[in-house]
Design a protein around this motif. Sequence first.
Motif, mmCIF file in Angstrom:
data_model
loop_
_atom_site.group_PDB
_atom_site.id
_atom_site.type_symbol
_atom_site.label_atom_id
_atom_site.label_comp_id
_atom_site.label_asym_id
_atom_site.label_seq_id
_atom_site.Cartn_x
_atom_site.Cartn_y
_atom_site.Cartn_z
ATOM 1 N N ARG A 70 42.626 41.504 52.178
ATOM 2 C CA ARG A 70 42.263 40.998 53.515
ATOM 3 C C ARG A 70 40.931 41.615 53.962
ATOM 4 N NH1 ARG A 70 42.016 36.625 56.247
ATOM 5 N NH2 ARG A 70 41.488 37.068 58.413
ATOM 6 N N ILE A 71 40.719 42.895 53.639
ATOM 7 C CA ILE A 71 39.430 43.539 53.936
ATOM 8 C C ILE A 71 38.310 42.802 53.205
ATOM 9 C CG2 ILE A 71 38.069 45.653 53.631
ATOM 10 C CD1 ILE A 71 40.674 47.270 53.994
ATOM 11 N N ARG A 72 38.532 42.452 51.939
ATOM 12 C CA ARG A 72 37.519 41.717 51.170
ATOM 13 C C ARG A 72 37.283 40.328 51.763
ATOM 14 N NH1 ARG A 72 34.081 42.932 49.518
ATOM 15 N NH2 ARG A 72 33.803 41.991 47.475
ATOM 16 N N ALA A 73 38.352 39.689 52.211
ATOM 17 C CA ALA A 73 38.205 38.358 52.808
ATOM 18 C C ALA A 73 37.390 38.419 54.097
ATOM 19 C CB ALA A 73 39.582 37.752 53.081
ATOM 20 N N LEU A 74 37.390 39.593 54.732
ATOM 21 C CA LEU A 74 36.587 39.786 55.942
ATOM 22 C C LEU A 74 35.182 40.298 55.582
ATOM 23 C CD1 LEU A 74 39.348 41.298 58.264
ATOM 24 C CD2 LEU A 74 38.391 38.979 58.352
ATOM 25 N N ASP A 75 34.818 40.186 54.316
ATOM 26 C CA ASP A 75 33.473 40.476 53.820
ATOM 27 C C ASP A 75 33.100 41.963 53.919
ATOM 28 O OD1 ASP A 75 31.223 39.561 52.518
ATOM 29 O OD2 ASP A 75 30.087 39.224 54.372
ATOM 30 N N ALA A 76 34.103 42.819 53.782
ATOM 31 C CA ALA A 76 33.861 44.265 53.718
ATOM 32 C C ALA A 76 34.432 44.775 52.392
ATOM 33 C CB ALA A 76 34.525 44.971 54.895
ATOM 34 N N PHE A 77 34.045 46.003 52.027
ATOM 35 C CA PHE A 77 34.589 46.603 50.810
ATOM 36 C C PHE A 77 35.830 47.421 51.146
ATOM 37 C CE2 PHE A 77 30.220 45.754 49.495
ATOM 38 C CZ PHE A 77 30.463 45.113 48.283
ATOM 39 N N ALA A 78 36.820 47.348 50.266
ATOM 40 C CA ALA A 78 38.066 48.091 50.462
ATOM 41 C C ALA A 78 37.887 49.532 49.993
ATOM 42 C CB ALA A 78 39.192 47.431 49.678
ATOM 43 N N PRO A 79 38.396 50.511 50.733
ATOM 44 C CA PRO A 79 38.362 51.896 50.258
ATOM 45 C C PRO A 79 39.302 52.065 49.065
ATOM 46 C CG PRO A 79 39.669 51.744 52.257
ATOM 47 C CD PRO A 79 39.083 50.374 52.019
ATOM 48 N N GLY A 80 38.996 53.023 48.205
ATOM 49 C CA GLY A 80 39.848 53.289 47.049
ATOM 50 C C GLY A 80 39.854 54.768 46.720
ATOM 51 N N GLY A 81 40.768 55.161 45.843
ATOM 52 C CA GLY A 81 40.796 56.547 45.370
ATOM 53 C C GLY A 81 41.870 57.367 46.045
ATOM 54 N N LEU A 82 42.588 58.130 45.234
ATOM 55 C CA LEU A 82 43.729 58.897 45.748
ATOM 56 C C LEU A 82 43.311 59.964 46.747
ATOM 57 C CD1 LEU A 82 45.742 59.333 42.428
ATOM 58 C CD2 LEU A 82 46.161 57.714 44.285
ATOM 59 N N THR A 83 42.189 60.649 46.476
ATOM 60 C CA THR A 83 41.733 61.714 47.376
ATOM 61 C C THR A 83 41.440 61.147 48.758
ATOM 62 O OG1 THR A 83 40.730 62.786 45.472
ATOM 63 C CG2 THR A 83 40.061 63.581 47.644
ATOM 64 N N ARG A 84 40.744 60.026 48.738
ATOM 65 C CA ARG A 84 40.388 59.403 50.018
ATOM 66 C C ARG A 84 41.631 58.927 50.788
ATOM 67 N NH1 ARG A 84 35.867 54.657 51.034
ATOM 68 N NH2 ARG A 84 36.189 54.566 53.280
ATOM 69 N N PHE A 85 42.553 58.304 50.079
ATOM 70 C CA PHE A 85 43.762 57.827 50.758
ATOM 71 C C PHE A 85 44.565 59.001 51.327
ATOM 72 C CE2 PHE A 85 43.643 53.868 47.916
ATOM 73 C CZ PHE A 85 43.088 53.089 48.916
ATOM 74 N N ALA A 86 44.677 60.076 50.532
ATOM 75 C CA ALA A 86 45.441 61.240 50.999
ATOM 76 C C ALA A 86 44.797 61.844 52.244
ATOM 77 C CB ALA A 86 45.521 62.283 49.888
ATOM 78 N N ARG A 87 43.482 61.946 52.230
ATOM 79 C CA ARG A 87 42.760 62.543 53.361
ATOM 80 C C ARG A 87 42.850 61.653 54.611
ATOM 81 N NH1 ARG A 87 37.730 62.778 51.177
ATOM 82 N NH2 ARG A 87 37.164 60.792 52.133
ATOM 83 N N GLU A 88 42.656 60.367 54.417
ATOM 84 C CA GLU A 88 42.544 59.475 55.575
ATOM 85 C C GLU A 88 43.895 59.020 56.127
ATOM 86 O OE1 GLU A 88 39.634 56.426 54.736
ATOM 87 O OE2 GLU A 88 38.070 57.932 54.422
#
Length: 156
Positions: A70-88
């Motif tokens: 859905r983020i991609r459909a809204l013309d943005a890039f999706a966040p990725g990566g375990l470190t980032r997900f854990a932090r955020e």
Amino acid sequence: MKTATTHSSTKTASPVVKQLAQVLADSYALMANTHDAHWNVEGAGFFSLHQAFQTQYENLFEAIDELAERIRALDAFAPGGLTRFARESGIDEFGGPVAAKDYVAGLVTAHEKTIADLVALRDAAGQTNDLETQDLAIGRIQWHQKTTWMLKSYLK
Ligand SMILES: [Fe+2]
């Protein structure tokens, strides 16, 4: 993994995209915790909890893909990566084996945090009349509320 160019992050993104990214991080962290519980729960109720946790992480895995796309459909890039997900995500990990009731209680806390972020997503989507994102948020809220009810029922 280093790359020469990095695309703009969600810092400059719309409120809807930012909140989708928050719910994505929440859902990824909750899936990891649910997997942990599935693998390590012990004691009375093992078979039903082990199976229930599997049903839950499978649902989360599919939802994560839907949220990111859905983020991609809204013309943005999706966040990725375990470190980032854990932090955020702002969701605590179990950090080692705990009693069955503590797995369930920890998951309830994570579901409730995710619901609060989904409500903010639902409302942000409503502000911009993005009814498709709002529909996605409402569906996810309903699933998390139902799952929270089931988990809380175990604790009584
Ligand atoms: Fe399994």
